[in-house]
Design an enzyme around this catalytic site. Structure first.
Site, PDB file in Angstrom:
ATOM      1  N   ASN A 146     -15.340   4.531   5.711  1.00 12.47           N
ATOM      2  CA  ASN A 146     -14.276   4.069   6.608  1.00 12.47           C
ATOM      3  C   ASN A 146     -13.748   5.216   7.471  1.00 12.47           C
ATOM      4  OD1 ASN A 146     -14.109   1.269   5.985  1.00 12.47           O
ATOM      5  ND2 ASN A 146     -13.019   1.741   4.083  1.00 12.47           N
ATOM      6  N   GLU A 189      -2.154   8.429  -0.976  1.00 12.94           N
ATOM      7  CA  GLU A 189      -2.270   7.755  -2.273  1.00 12.94           C
ATOM      8  C   GLU A 189      -1.683   8.651  -3.360  1.00 12.94           C
ATOM      9  OE1 GLU A 189      -5.815   5.676  -4.963  1.00 12.94           O
ATOM     10  OE2 GLU A 189      -6.212   6.442  -2.947  1.00 12.94           O
ATOM     11  N   GLU A 219       0.811  -1.214   0.000  1.00  8.88           N
ATOM     12  CA  GLU A 219       0.000   0.000   0.000  1.00  8.88           C
ATOM     13  C   GLU A 219       0.851   1.273   0.000  1.00  8.88           C
ATOM     14  OE1 GLU A 219      -3.517   0.308  -0.024  1.00  8.88           O
ATOM     15  OE2 GLU A 219      -3.362  -1.804  -0.594  1.00  8.88           O
TER      16      GLU A 219
END
Length: 282
Positions: free
Chosen positions: A189, A148, A139
């Site tokens: 989330n 990201e 990740e």
């Protein structure tokens, strides 16, 4: 008089028995845990209740002293297993010259987060530690990416905002792209993560996960214990689906990124001296 006195004693005895019975029922009754924030030493079952038996700590256990380790993979001390040497060995795998995660993701902040979120490491095994860091490596590019890579562009296109989750409404101008060690994503989330970690409304300040070094790990621990850990009992493969189901292409052949996760998992298992087990691919 003797008869009346005997009856009184019997009534008292019956009352005591009744009281004791209801006390036992009260103590043994499972405690509902809306946020899976059970007291220390209790497990959160798949149904969201706190308890200590196999019904709570066995299959489907979300957090607490879950019995997720398998044969040959006993629970270990997180602090003694994730040493600075092991942690830094993952950082050393990074090949990017501009590795923003250096100095942000540190062994010290990892342990600070683990101490602040004890259910992550309360009863964890070497195999599970290897699994967690295999996903972290994929990740974050071996702990380089705090956010990201193309997250802002995706957020601008309206990605990562699920409007079918009205209980976790997206805040205009905020992006819910990947941040932290497991790249927490999506409004549904960020919302419960902020609530469960007592971090305020993360929906309004999702950037905090990329600014607070300890929170970056705590958010990842939250995701692991609530979304991934219950899958690990079936092997590493199911955890890939739990972290990123799009990598599970079917047909028995893992995608390139899923293959990376498997390879990292096997590598970290070797470093920790434990077998990776079966069911490695999703």
């Amino acid at each position: 008089m003797k008869y009346a006195k005997t009856t009184s004693r019997n009534d008292q005895f019956a009352f005591l028995l009744t009281t004791l019975f209801f006390l036992i029922l009260t103590v043994s009754k499972p405690v509902a845990s809306q946020n899976c924030g059970c007291a220390s030493g209790l497990c959160c079952s798949s149904a969201g209740y706190c308890g200590m038996t196999d019904a709570y700590c066995g299959e489907g256990c979300k957090e607490g002293p879950c019995k997720n380790s398998g044969p040959g993979d006993p629970t270990v001390s997180l602090e003694e297993t994730v040493t600075p040497e092991f942690f830094n060995s993952i950082l050393s795998q990074a090949t990017e010259s501009d590795c923003k995660g250096r100095g942000f993701y540190t062994h010290e902040t990892f342990m600070a987060a683990a101490n602040a979120y004890p259910s992550f490491g309360a009863t964890i095994s070497k195999r599970e530690i290897a699994a967690f860091f295999a996903h972290v490596a994929q990740e974050t590019g071996f702990l380089c990416h705090i956010e990201e890579v193309d997250g802002q562009a995706k957020a601008a296109r309206g990605e990562y905002c699920d409007t079918t989750k009205p209980e976790f409404p997206c805040v205009p101008g905020k992006g819910y792209y990947g941040r932290g060690a497991i790249q927490l994503s999506w409004n549904y989330n960020y919302g419960p993560c902020g609530r469960d970690l007592n971090e305020g409304v993360l929906l309004a300040t999702p950037e905090k996960v990329a600014q607070d070094q300890v929170l970056a790990f705590k958010a990842s621990f939250w995701y692991w214990t609530t979304k991934v850990r219950s899958s690990f009992k079936s092997g590493f493969g199911p955890t890939i689906r739990a972290v990123n189901s799009m990598e599970c292409t079917g047909g028995g052949v893992p995608s390139e990124t899923a293959a990376n996760r498997i390879r990292y998992f096997q590598d970290y298992c070797t470093k920790l001296g434990v077998q990776p087990g079966e069911n490695l691919s999703c």
